[in-house]
Write a protein that holds these residues in place. Structure first.
Motif, short mmCIF file in Angstrom:
data_model
loop_
_atom_site.label_atom_id
_atom_site.label_comp_id
_atom_site.label_asym_id
_atom_site.label_seq_id
_atom_site.Cartn_x
_atom_site.Cartn_y
_atom_site.Cartn_z
N ARG A 145 0.85 -1.19 0.00
CA ARG A 145 0.00 0.00 0.00
C ARG A 145 0.88 1.24 0.00
NH1 ARG A 145 -5.59 -0.44 1.53
NH2 ARG A 145 -5.64 1.80 1.20
N ARG B 248 -7.71 6.85 -1.67
CA ARG B 248 -8.03 5.70 -2.52
C ARG B 248 -7.17 4.51 -2.10
NH1 ARG B 248 -11.23 9.20 -3.57
NH2 ARG B 248 -11.72 10.08 -5.59
N GLU B 249 -7.60 3.34 -2.51
CA GLU B 249 -6.80 2.13 -2.24
C GLU B 249 -5.68 2.09 -3.28
OE1 GLU B 249 -7.23 -2.71 -2.01
OE2 GLU B 249 -9.05 -1.50 -1.80
N TRP C 299 -1.88 1.10 -4.44
CA TRP C 299 -0.82 0.11 -4.28
C TRP C 299 0.36 0.52 -5.13
CZ3 TRP C 299 -1.39 -4.05 -1.01
CH2 TRP C 299 -2.68 -4.27 -0.52
N ARG D 116 -8.47 -8.56 -4.39
CA ARG D 116 -9.11 -7.52 -3.58
C ARG D 116 -10.57 -7.31 -4.00
NH1 ARG D 116 -7.16 -6.17 0.91
NH2 ARG D 116 -7.96 -4.05 0.68
#
Length: 151
Positions: free
Chosen positions: A9, A54-55, A57, A102
């Motif tokens: 992350r 936001r998610e 990565w 996910r």
């Protein structure tokens, strides 16, 4: 580029490097597509919205960010950008596998019609074309394609 990058992350301290990857990748992959934001606006948006809200990565290769992926609400895979030097090395495959993990109920994404390498990539990963538009709904005003993946 000898060790496999770690996917993790993103943290606030990564925002500038995430923006750098986004800008390098966009410039290399989409040279004919007008960007909707200036470099400064991209950097600010990534720092203020993308990374903290936001998610997000990243692929981290010995302290250097070499790829980024953003998952939006629901099934949206909203961004996947790789440093040009890391294309074709399996990093995109790893990001897509993570996105599927996910979002196991399914994914959707948009890519520009001119981005034929992306079309091949997503088709290879089981995505199917769901819709084509004239681009009037995106900030670049560039014709695009929506792809979906259902497990």
């Amino acid at each position: 580029m000898t060790t496999l990058p770690e996917i993790r992350r993103a943290a606030g301290a990564d925002a500038a490097a995430v923006a750098d990857v986004w800008l390098r990748s966009y410039t290399a992959a989409l040279p004919t597509v007008r960007r909707g934001k200036s470099d400064e606006e991209v950097r600010a948006y990534i720092a203020r919205v993308v990374v903290p809200l936001r998610e997000t990565w990243i692929a981290d290769s010995e302290g250097e960010v070499v790829g980024m992926m953003v998952l939006g609400d629901g099934p949206l895979l909203s961004q996947l950008y790789l440093d040009p030097a890391w294309r074709g090395k399996g990093l995109g495959d790893r990001f897509v596998a993570l996105a599927k993990q996910r979002r196991p109920a399914g994914l959707e994404l948009w890519t520009f019609q001119v981005n034929t390498p992306a079309h091949r990539f997503y088709l290879r990963h089981g995505f199917t074309e769901a819709e084509r538009t004239d681009g009037s709904a995106n900030e670049e005003r560039e014709p695009d394609i929506r792809y979906t993946w259902t497990p």
